[in-house]
Design an enzyme around this catalytic site. Structure first.
Site, PDB file in Angstrom:
ATOM      1  N   TYR A   1      -2.107   8.505   2.748  1.00 14.09           N
ATOM      2  CA  TYR A   1      -2.190   7.037   2.841  1.00 14.09           C
ATOM      3  C   TYR A   1      -3.585   6.606   3.293  1.00 14.09           C
ATOM      4  O   TYR A   1      -4.192   5.701   2.711  1.00 14.09           O
ATOM      5  CB  TYR A   1      -1.115   6.556   3.819  1.00 14.09           C
ATOM      6  CG  TYR A   1      -1.052   5.067   4.016  1.00 14.09           C
ATOM      7  CD1 TYR A   1      -0.530   4.236   3.038  1.00 14.09           C
ATOM      8  CD2 TYR A   1      -1.496   4.482   5.205  1.00 14.09           C
ATOM      9  CE1 TYR A   1      -0.459   2.863   3.231  1.00 14.09           C
ATOM     10  CE2 TYR A   1      -1.422   3.114   5.411  1.00 14.09           C
ATOM     11  CZ  TYR A   1      -0.902   2.304   4.422  1.00 14.09           C
ATOM     12  OH  TYR A   1      -0.836   0.946   4.614  1.00 14.09           O
TER      13      TYR A   1
ATOM     14  N   LYS B   1      -6.264   4.399   1.199  1.00  9.13           N
ATOM     15  CA  LYS B   1      -6.735   3.107   1.714  1.00  9.13           C
ATOM     16  C   LYS B   1      -8.253   3.106   1.949  1.00  9.13           C
ATOM     17  O   LYS B   1      -8.903   2.072   1.791  1.00  9.13           O
ATOM     18  CB  LYS B   1      -5.990   2.747   3.000  1.00  9.13           C
ATOM     19  CG  LYS B   1      -4.512   2.426   2.787  1.00  9.13           C
ATOM     20  CD  LYS B   1      -4.326   1.289   1.802  1.00  9.13           C
ATOM     21  CE  LYS B   1      -2.934   0.673   1.861  1.00  9.13           C
ATOM     22  NZ  LYS B   1      -2.729  -0.335   0.784  1.00  9.13           N
TER      23      LYS B   1
HETATM   24  P1  NAI Z   1       6.792  -3.608   2.087  1.00  9.84           P
HETATM   25  O1  NAI Z   1       7.458  -2.308   1.922  1.00  9.84           O
HETATM   26  O2  NAI Z   1       7.512  -4.691   2.792  1.00  9.84           O
HETATM   27  O3  NAI Z   1       6.351  -4.171   0.670  1.00  9.84           O
HETATM   28  C1  NAI Z   1       5.796  -3.393  -0.335  1.00  9.84           C
HETATM   29  C2  NAI Z   1       6.312  -3.869  -1.673  1.00  9.84           C
HETATM   30  O4  NAI Z   1       5.695  -3.093  -2.705  1.00  9.84           O
HETATM   31  C3  NAI Z   1       7.815  -3.675  -1.825  1.00  9.84           C
HETATM   32  O5  NAI Z   1       8.413  -4.889  -2.229  1.00  9.84           O
HETATM   33  C4  NAI Z   1       7.951  -2.607  -2.912  1.00  9.84           C
HETATM   34  O6  NAI Z   1       9.112  -2.766  -3.723  1.00  9.84           O
HETATM   35  C5  NAI Z   1       6.673  -2.808  -3.692  1.00  9.84           C
HETATM   36  N1  NAI Z   1       6.276  -1.628  -4.451  1.00  9.84           N
HETATM   37  C6  NAI Z   1       6.200  -0.353  -3.998  1.00  9.84           C
HETATM   38  N2  NAI Z   1       5.823   0.457  -4.990  1.00  9.84           N
HETATM   39  C7  NAI Z   1       5.642  -0.319  -6.092  1.00  9.84           C
HETATM   40  C8  NAI Z   1       5.224  -0.050  -7.429  1.00  9.84           C
HETATM   41  N3  NAI Z   1       4.954   1.193  -7.834  1.00  9.84           N
HETATM   42  N4  NAI Z   1       5.119  -1.091  -8.290  1.00  9.84           N
HETATM   43  C9  NAI Z   1       5.414  -2.349  -7.886  1.00  9.84           C
HETATM   44  N5  NAI Z   1       5.831  -2.648  -6.647  1.00  9.84           N
HETATM   45  C10 NAI Z   1       5.938  -1.646  -5.759  1.00  9.84           C
HETATM   46  O7  NAI Z   1       5.400  -3.295   2.823  1.00  9.84           O
HETATM   47  P2  NAI Z   1       4.239  -4.270   3.377  1.00  9.84           P
HETATM   48  O8  NAI Z   1       4.054  -3.991   4.800  1.00  9.84           O
HETATM   49  O9  NAI Z   1       4.478  -5.655   2.935  1.00  9.84           O
HETATM   50  O10 NAI Z   1       2.959  -3.651   2.643  1.00  9.84           O
HETATM   51  C11 NAI Z   1       2.202  -4.335   1.655  1.00  9.84           C
HETATM   52  C12 NAI Z   1       0.830  -3.679   1.564  1.00  9.84           C
HETATM   53  O11 NAI Z   1       0.115  -3.847   2.782  1.00  9.84           O
HETATM   54  C13 NAI Z   1       0.875  -2.167   1.300  1.00  9.84           C
HETATM   55  O12 NAI Z   1      -0.179  -1.824   0.437  1.00  9.84           O
HETATM   56  C14 NAI Z   1       0.640  -1.587   2.691  1.00  9.84           C
HETATM   57  O13 NAI Z   1       0.133  -0.292   2.628  1.00  9.84           O
HETATM   58  C15 NAI Z   1      -0.355  -2.591   3.241  1.00  9.84           C
HETATM   59  N6  NAI Z   1      -0.479  -2.630   4.684  1.00  9.84           N
HETATM   60  C16 NAI Z   1       0.513  -3.161   5.470  1.00  9.84           C
HETATM   61  C17 NAI Z   1       0.333  -3.259   6.823  1.00  9.84           C
HETATM   62  C18 NAI Z   1       1.328  -3.933   7.705  1.00  9.84           C
HETATM   63  O14 NAI Z   1       1.010  -4.154   8.896  1.00  9.84           O
HETATM   64  N7  NAI Z   1       2.518  -4.265   7.205  1.00  9.84           N
HETATM   65  C19 NAI Z   1      -0.881  -2.736   7.492  1.00  9.84           C
HETATM   66  C20 NAI Z   1      -1.872  -2.229   6.585  1.00  9.84           C
HETATM   67  C21 NAI Z   1      -1.662  -2.181   5.224  1.00  9.84           C
END
Ligand code: NAI
Length: 302
Positions: free
Chosen positions: A172, A176
């Site tokens: 990861y 990133k």
């Molecule tokens: P989350 O799990 O709530 O949302 C991620 C979404 O991406 C989900 O709806 C999932 O169905 C979708 N997804 C996963 N694989 C997919 C694919 N192959 N094609 C289409 N959709 C797909 O997670 P969150 O926290 O909202 O994360 C969003 C982004 O932010 C990610 O890239 C994560 O790594 C990044 N991030 C989040 C942080 C946080 O504090 N929540 C911190 C740093 C980065």
């Protein structure tokens, strides 16, 4: 008052849950038309976990008077990226921004990470950041070559894990970190054709982070620092025409606190003026280590 993104069209990947959902709703509230992509998987990429999530977000946007269409493709599928760009053009007549957000984690120490876990995480984040933006860039380049004024945006999602490393998240963090560097290259290559590229390292309570590993509790009546909705205004600003010229930046956002991250720097230095002997390097390296500002430690490092 017209919204900041009135007349703009954006694709948001992974917009069925968490941050992507907050971005899509925030953009729509600012007048942006949105292609809401989400494959509907779990936090580790498990199939079918949140099936229908993209459609539900589209329903919410329409209920508030906005315009949106759903796309349920895998973000790391090359042809899917093209379909998303076509969905924007067919439904809304143009495309101004790609917000790359979709992703999942499969946390492992480096020494126990399987090749399948490594590939899955690298694929969804790095290839996922490539496919849609690459098709969008082709569209914007053609527009630019045809003499049209392009004013387009790529907004990538990096992470503190990518900027300083995170124990137990080798794949990861690698992905990133790569995304932060990709942002620099996209900004340098596409500025001339009217495309900006910036990255955001968000901080929010979502199903990905609400695992008990982080303290994200909020006291009664206090500002909810980790509400995903806090991340949406910066995304709306970056999508908007107002952010023209802001490019090649990595922002970190936490509640109402915004940071500009600095890239790698190569100071201090020592120049011998000739090739080093391997046997003389140890004191030189140790002196350099002593003289420089200590880097932030990796998350979880002891
Ligand atoms: P989350 O799990 O709530 O949302 C991620 C979404 O991406 C989900 O709806 C999932 O169905 C979708 N997804 C996963 N694989 C997919 C694919 N192959 N094609 C289409 N959709 C797909 O997670 P969150 O926290 O909202 O994360 C969003 C982004 O932010 C990610 O890239 C994560 O790594 C990044 N991030 C989040 C942080 C946080 O504090 N929540 C911190 C740093 C980065």
């Amino acid at each position: 008052m017209p919204g900041l993104c009135e007349g703009r069209v954006a694709i948001v990947t992974g917009a069925g849950n968490g941050l992507g959902k907050a971005y899509a709703l925030g953009l729509a509230a600012e007048g942006c038309k949105v292609v809401v992509n989400d494959l509907g998987v779990g936090t580790h990429g498990e199939a079918g976990e949140t099936k229908g999530a993209a459609e539900r977000v589209v329903d919410e946007i329409r209920a508030m008077g906005g315009e949106a269409v759903a796309n349920t493709d895998d973000v790391a599928d090359w042809d899917a990226g093209k379909r998303m760009v076509e969905a924007a053009l067919d439904n809304f007549g143009d495309l101004h921004a790609v917000v790359n957000n979709a992703g999942f984690v499969r946390d492992r120490m480096f020494f126990t990470c399987s090749p399948e876990e490594w590939d899955a995480v690298i694929r969804v984040h790095l290839r996922g950041h490539f496919c849609t933006s690459r098709h969008a860039a082709e569209y914007w380049r053609a527009q630019s070559k045809a003499g049209k004024q392009v004013d387009a945006r790529i907004i990538n999602t990096t992470s503190g894990a990518g900027l300083q490393g995170s124990v137990g998240q080798s794949a990861y963090s690698t992905a990133k970190g790569g995304i932060a560097t990709l942002t620099l290259v996209q900004a340098a290559e596409m500025g001339r054709m009217g495309v900006t590229a910036n990255a955001l390292a968000p901080n929010a309570r979502t199903r990905m982070t609400d695992t008990g590993a982080f303290d994200m509790d909020v006291a009664e009546g206090a500002f909810d620092v980790f509400a995903p909705e806090n991340m949406a205004p910066l995304v709306a600003y970056l999508v908007s025409a107002q952010s023209a010229g802001v490019t090649g930046q990595v922002f970190e956002l936490k509640g109402g606190e915004i940071f500009l991250s600095q890239g790698w720097s190569d100071s201090p230095s020592f120049d011998k003026g000739a090739r080093f002997e391997a046997s003389e390097l140890d004191p030189i390296v140790r002196k350099l280590l002593q003289d420089r500002e200590p880097a932030k430690p990796a998350y979880g490092a002891r």
